[in-house]
Scaffold this motif. Structure first.
Motif, short mmCIF file in Angstrom:
data_model
loop_
_atom_site.label_atom_id
_atom_site.label_comp_id
_atom_site.label_asym_id
_atom_site.label_seq_id
_atom_site.Cartn_x
_atom_site.Cartn_y
_atom_site.Cartn_z
N SER A 185 0.80 -0.94 -0.31
CA SER A 185 -0.08 0.20 0.18
C SER A 185 1.20 1.47 -0.28
CB SER A 185 -1.26 -0.25 1.19
OG SER A 185 0.03 0.19 2.20
N LYS A 186 0.28 1.95 -0.37
CA LYS A 186 0.88 3.54 -0.74
C LYS A 186 1.62 3.82 1.12
CE LYS A 186 1.21 8.43 -2.32
NZ LYS A 186 0.58 9.29 -2.56
N GLU A 187 1.38 3.49 2.11
CA GLU A 187 1.12 3.92 3.08
C GLU A 187 2.19 3.10 3.62
OE1 GLU A 187 -2.12 3.76 2.49
OE2 GLU A 187 -3.40 5.33 3.11
N ALA A 188 2.23 2.03 3.72
CA ALA A 188 3.45 0.89 3.92
C ALA A 188 5.15 1.62 2.91
CB ALA A 188 3.35 -0.23 3.15
N ILE A 221 5.68 4.66 5.09
CA ILE A 221 6.69 3.63 6.49
C ILE A 221 7.51 3.31 6.28
CG2 ILE A 221 6.83 1.74 8.15
CD1 ILE A 221 3.86 2.17 8.42
N PHE A 228 -1.51 11.74 7.04
CA PHE A 228 -1.61 11.25 7.39
C PHE A 228 -1.93 10.77 9.01
CE2 PHE A 228 0.17 9.56 3.23
CZ PHE A 228 -0.50 9.14 2.99
N GLU A 230 -4.30 9.03 11.17
CA GLU A 230 -5.07 8.00 11.69
C GLU A 230 -4.38 6.75 11.11
OE1 GLU A 230 -7.66 9.22 13.37
OE2 GLU A 230 -7.29 11.00 13.00
N ASP A 231 -2.63 6.92 10.69
CA ASP A 231 -2.50 5.98 10.47
C ASP A 231 -1.68 5.75 11.49
OD1 ASP A 231 -0.16 4.34 9.83
OD2 ASP A 231 -1.45 4.22 7.65
N ILE A 232 -2.17 4.58 12.43
CA ILE A 232 -1.41 4.05 13.48
C ILE A 232 0.10 3.17 13.41
CG2 ILE A 232 -1.27 2.20 15.98
CD1 ILE A 232 -4.41 2.71 15.25
N GLY A 233 0.77 2.82 11.94
CA GLY A 233 1.57 2.24 11.64
C GLY A 233 2.51 3.36 11.53
N MET A 234 2.07 4.49 10.54
CA MET A 234 3.02 5.24 10.40
C MET A 234 3.36 6.95 12.15
SD MET A 234 2.73 8.13 7.50
CE MET A 234 1.82 6.73 6.32
N LYS A 235 2.34 6.84 12.74
CA LYS A 235 3.23 7.15 14.55
C LYS A 235 3.70 6.68 15.14
CE LYS A 235 -1.70 9.51 14.40
NZ LYS A 235 -2.49 9.73 15.71
#
Length: 174
Positions: A44-47, A50, A104, A106-111
Motif C-alpha cells: 500500500s502507499k502507507e506501507a 513507512i 496521515f 490516523e495511521d497507527i503504523g506511521m505514528k
C-alpha cells in the motif's frame, strides 16, 4: 537488497514530492521496478511511506554520527551543525516524519514509526550530551529547528546553539 533499494528510492521521491502528489505509478517509476514488484514489497502507499521513513531514519542517524567522536557540548553543537546540513541537503521542506504524520494523522503504523524515530533521536542526544538533565530540552530544540528550518534556515541552528550554550552554562552552575 532490492527491498532496501526500493525504500531508498521511495524516501527520495517522498522527500522531493511530498505524500499527496506522487501516484503509485509515479513511485513505481521512481523506484525503477514493475508495479507488481513494488506491491510485492510494499502492498500500500502507507506501507511505502513507512518503508521510506524507516530507511530515512537509518540514513539520518548515520549522518548525524558521521565525523562526530566526542561527547558533551561539542558533540551536541556538532549534531546541530549536522542537522543544518541535513536540512539543506535532504529536507528543505521540513521534517519528513512530521510531514507524514500531518498527511496521515490516523495511521497507527506511521505514528509508531515516527515515535520510534523521535525516541531514538532523543536517546542519541542524551547519550552524546551525557546530560540526562538537558536531554529533553536538547530534543525540543532539535525538533524546533527541523520544523522551522524551511523558513529560518541556518538562523534557526545558530539560535538553537546559542540556547544550548546558555542551558549548558546555567545547569553547570546549579
Amino acid at each position: 537488497m532490492l527491498r532496501e533499494k526500493i525504500a531508498a528510492n521511495l524516501e527520495e521521491a517522498f522527500s522531493k514530492y511530498g505524500f499527496a502528489q506522487p501516484s503509485v505509478a509515479q513511485l513505481k517509476s521512481a523506484c525503477n521496478v514493475s508495479l507488481r514488484t513494488l506491491y510485492k514489497h510494499y502492498p500500500s502507499k502507507e506501507a511505502m511511506i513507512i518503508a521510506a521513513l524507516e530507511y530515512r531514519h537509518k540514513k539520518y542517524i548515520a549522518f548525524l554520527l558521521s565525523e562526530s567522536h566526542s561527547t558533551g557540548i561539542d558533540s551536541v553543537l556538532h549534531i546541530f551543525e549536522k542537522l543544518n546540513q541535513w536540512m539543506a541537503e535532504f529536507a528543505p521542506n521540513g521534517c519528513l516524519s512530521l510531514n507524514a504524520i500531518a498527511a496521515f494523522p490516523e495511521d497507527i503504523g506511521m505514528k509508531e514509526t515516527v515515535r520510534r524515530h523521535k525516541e531514538e533521536v532523543h536517546d542519541l542526544l542524551k547519550q552524546l550530551s551525557q546530560r540526562e538533565d538537558l536531554s529533553t530540552e536538547l530534543f525540543l530544540l532539535h525538533e524546533s529547528v527541523s520544523s522551522v528550518w524551511p523558513i529560518m534556515g541556518k538562523a534557526s541552528v545558530t539560535s538553537a546553539q546559542k540556547i544550548i550554550k546558555q542551558l549548558w552554562s546555567a545547569q553547570s552552575h546549579v
